[in-house]
Design a protein around this motif. Structure first.
Motif, short mmCIF file in Angstrom:
data_model
loop_
_atom_site.label_atom_id
_atom_site.label_comp_id
_atom_site.label_asym_id
_atom_site.label_seq_id
_atom_site.Cartn_x
_atom_site.Cartn_y
_atom_site.Cartn_z
N THR A 117 0.83 -1.21 0.00
CA THR A 117 0.00 0.00 0.00
C THR A 117 0.86 1.25 0.00
O THR A 117 0.62 2.20 -0.76
N GLN A 118 1.90 1.26 0.85
CA GLN A 118 2.78 2.42 0.93
C GLN A 118 3.55 2.63 -0.37
O GLN A 118 3.66 3.75 -0.88
N ILE A 165 2.02 5.57 5.65
CA ILE A 165 0.81 5.41 4.84
C ILE A 165 -0.15 6.56 5.06
O ILE A 165 -0.72 7.13 4.12
#
Length: 519
Positions: free
Chosen positions: A285-286, A439
């Motif tokens: 995701t990051q 994030i």
């Protein structure tokens, strides 16, 4: 057929297609000749019914079929001849005063996809934040599992039941002295303080002992799901069969075997793999956020408003569902209404990024295979009742836009994976807190970037709506065209309390339930 362009503004296009009456008449006559040999009529030999009688019998139906086929073919020819790439399904209409024997005027309105210069994928640099899984984290995860798998043992017969104790009870519920359906159970397990039964029921059983019988009086909540019980006062004749106290669960070989595993070592291996999978998902995701930021920073172009609106509707529906679950739904709804422009800007950013990723994927031969698409359709079909699954599959197969919507998330992930392989990636070990902070920081940057438009106000970033940063939306199917949502078996009423059901999107309705007192 005569075609005239009536609108050419930005990405908007509109056309007027005129089909001469003579062309339609010729097609109808051709259809009559085609079906005439199959027409049967008393007094005529098979295949010898005069064309004028066939036309009198079937002309209206054939006329409708010819008009529909002509419209479809004309729109397809328009898109092909003009080299148009529709962003969404074109809006097509027939002049309202059309009648048989007149020219048919077809209006076609659409937005086209913008011409995008293929983004350069050279020089991409990404930092991969890696969280190593420690033995201490595995120990903590196993301890949580142990707490969730509580075990109880019989308490001394003299013990009075207290908060946290488990009771094994039989009960019979009555209203005005008459038993009501679903208000009876045997050997029901109830943990005092768990809040699983209606208010007053558990508190009335504190202090009871094994073997004791007790009649308690409670009132069903006004918003109780079973309407015939809502607000009613009821009595429950309760027999306490056992009082049990919680025992400490030790994470050992026996505990592992109670979970169906061979050994504690195997349990630890599985838990470590699960933790690694979770951290890998956050790491991805990051990285994806960082990648999308690099792509968005170098590209600015007009995007189709219809695509933005479709994406915004999805975001808005999700936000409304979340707001409805808050302690103060009215305040939560007001807050998102105040920030509506920000979410629309996020929708625009998602669409722009989706178009960029699509362009990169097409330029580099990224594709979703037929086997992958078949699996996607099968997985999606499982949301529906068994009798509706085949209808759903047929719907996806017949509607290219619906198929594109289903395919889009997987295609996007495949393009992202392709870019990860092309990028220069450096790794850095961080803690879980540092990864989550990164994030959240990226989400703030994403939302702030989306809001950079003169007409839109500045405001705090919203993490929920940008959490996925997934794009490439396409037209949704009309609700009436989708299979009905599957239903769950009905449940009977019992003294367990209920909460308001959550509203689900039209395509995935919540399972329907009858009156029940369970949560």
């Amino acid at each position: 057929m005569h075609t005239k362009q009536t609108v050419n503004e930005g990405l908007k296009r509109a056309y007027l297609i005129t089909i001469p009456a003579a062309d339609l008449t010729a097609r109808i006559d051709a259809e009559i000749k085609k079906v005439a040999p199959q027409v049967r009529m008393p007094g005529f030999r098979p295949g010898k019914v005069p064309a004028n009688l066939v036309k009198k019998m079937h002309g209206e139906a054939l006329h409708g079929q010819v008009v529909n086929d002509t419209i479809r073919e004309s729109v397809e020819k328009l898109l092909r001849d003009e080299g148009l790439r529709p962003a969404m399904q074109p809006e097509v209409g027939l002049n309202p005063d059309y009648a048989q024997g007149k020219d048919a005027e077809i209006t076609v309105s659409l937005e086209v996809l913008p011409a995008i210069e293929t983004p350069s994928i050279d020089g991409l640099k990404l930092e991969k934040l890696v969280v190593p899984v420690t033995e201490a984290q595995v120990d903590e995860a196993l301890a949580n599992i142990a707490r969730q798998n509580k075990s109880y043992k019989d308490a001394p017969k003299t013990r009075k039941a207290a908060e946290g104790d488990q009771l094994i009870i039989d009960f019979v519920g009555k209203i005005d002295g008459v038993e009501f359906e679903g208000g009876k159970a045997e050997d029901a397990a109830l943990v005092l303080g768990s809040g699983t039964f209606i208010p007053g029921f558990e508190d009335s059983l504190k202090g009871v002992k094994a073997g004791q019988e007790k009649t308690i009086t409670v009132t069903f909540p006004e918003n109780y799901q079973a309407k015939h019980l809502a607000g009613k006062q009821a009595t429950f004749d309760v027999t306490v069969k056992a009082v049990k106290v919680e025992t400490e669960t030790t994470v050992d070989e026996e505990f592992a075997k109670s979970l169906g595993l061979d050994s504690l070592e195997k349990l630890r291996e599985i838990m470590k793999a699960q933790l690694e999978q979770q951290t890998a998902g956050l790491t991805r995701t990051q990285m994806k956020r960082a990648l999308l930021d690099q792509l968005a920073a170098g590209h600015s172009f007009e995007v189709p408003g219809t695509m933005v609106e479709a994406e915004f509707r999805q975001i808005w529906a999700q936000l409304q569902q979340e707001a409805a679950r808050e302690d103060d739904p009215a305040a939560a709804l007001k807050q998102i209404e105040d920030e509506k422009d920000e979410y629309r800007a996020i929708a625009e950013r998602r669409v722009r990024l989706g178009l960029l990723l699509s362009e990169i994927g097409q330029a580099n031969g990224v594709e979703v295979t037929q086997q992958e698409m078949t699996m996607l359709v099968q997985q999606a079909a499982m949301q529906y009742r068994a009798e509706d699954r085949e209808r759903f599959v047929q719907y996806i197969q017949s509607d290219p836009m619906a198929a594109a919507q289903l395919r889009a998330p997987l295609y996007e992930d495949k393009v992202v994976d392709f870019l990860f392989e092309k990028a220069e990636v450096t790794e850095r070990e961080v803690t879980m807190d540092e990864l989550q902070a990164a994030i959240e920081a990226d989400a703030t940057v994403d939302a702030a970037a989306a809001k950079k438009a003169p007409a839109k106000k500045k405001a705090p970033a919203k993490k929920k709506a940008e959490a996925k940063a997934e794009v490439a939306p396409s037209a949704e199917a009309p609700a009436e065209d989708k299979p009905a949502a599957k239903k769950s078996p009905a449940k009977k009423a019992s003294p367990k309390k209920v909460e308001a059901s959550e509203e689900k999107p039209a395509a995935k309705k919540a399972p329907a339930k009858k009156a029940t007192a369970k949560k």
